[in-house]
Design a protein around this motif. Structure first.
Motif: not given
Length: 257
Positions: A194-195, A147-151, A200-204
């Protein structure tokens, strides 16, 4: 590109932020000792990656050595061997490599890996750290997600490690709190647009902002919502009303039965 789902293991045990660190017990954040303690306790683990000067993915949060070691200056100015020889303040060992951490964890608990922004402005001047992370993790047998803050970093991981789940770290992006970013960038990132681009399959998401409409929309679409960073049992209980799991530190989180 593929969109592998986040394994269910990431939604069970709480995730120890920068591993199960506790300086009173000689376990600095992101240290081998904190990682071993988290494995022993059965928690998931969140770690951070920064690059060495010779292109090795190192497990370290800050982009400078000052806060967490007795040295100063950017971590990316030192070789991996030099960084391994720098003791983490409050602990007995040096800065670990990502490869070492994968060997310690060995698939026994979920490992959530944050790739730190290397652009400085959440832009697209990235790539080397993502490539090192993907290469290091190749063949790893265990629950792993990036994961990253940067898409742009998340999207790059989709290309480099398409079979490994990736997510976006998200927040309200109030410009007063994100002074390194332009107001336009803050407004863009706050909408979590940017999902699909990152597959991407999740967010935090930042825990105080879990009620945001866009976050609820992502949850309604069936994508897991993790959150950061929980520091008390009371805050955990509140966050779990809206999040599928928590990233925690500083208190004795409980693993559900």
């Amino acid at each position: 590109m593929t969109r592998p789902p986040l394994p269910q293991a990431f939604l069970h045990a709480p995730i120890a932020h920068r591993a199960l660190h506790d300086l009173t017990q000689g376990r600095p954040e992101n240290s081998r000792e904190a990682i071993e303690a988290a494995v022993a306790a059965g928690f998931g683990i969140e770690i951070d990656l920064q690059p060495s000067s010779d292109g090795v993915a190192m497990v370290f949060h800050d982009n400078t050595l000052d806060r967490l070691t007795g040295e100063t200056g950017p971590i990316k100015a030192r070789t991996a061997a030099a960084l391994a020889a720098i003791p983490l303040t409050g602990g007995p060992s040096g800065i670990p490599t990502f490869a070492e951490v994968l060997e310690i964890v060995a698939g026994r608990v979920p490992l959530l890996v944050e790739i730190k922004d290397q652009d400085g402005k959440m832009g697209d001047n990235i790539g080397a750290l993502e490539a090192a992370a993907a290469e290091t993790a190749q063949g790893y047998d265990g629950p792993l997600a990036f994961m990253s803050f940067n898409p742009h970093s998340a999207a790059r991981m989709a290309a480099l490690a398409p079979d490994t789940p990736r997510g976006l770290i998200t927040a309200a992006y109030d410009p007063k709190d994100w002074t390194m970013l332009s107001a336009e960038t803050c407004a863009h990132l706050a909408m979590i647009p940017d999902m699909d681009r990152a597959e991407a399959s999740f967010i935090s998401h930042h825990a105080p902002d879990l009620g945001r409409a866009r976050v609820r929309e992502i949850a309604a679409q069936g994508w897991p919502v993790l959150c950061w960073t929980i520091r008390s049992a009371e805050a955990e209980a509140e966050a779990r009303q809206l999040a599928d799991n928590v990233t925690f530190e500083g208190y004795p989180a409980a693993i559900p039965a």
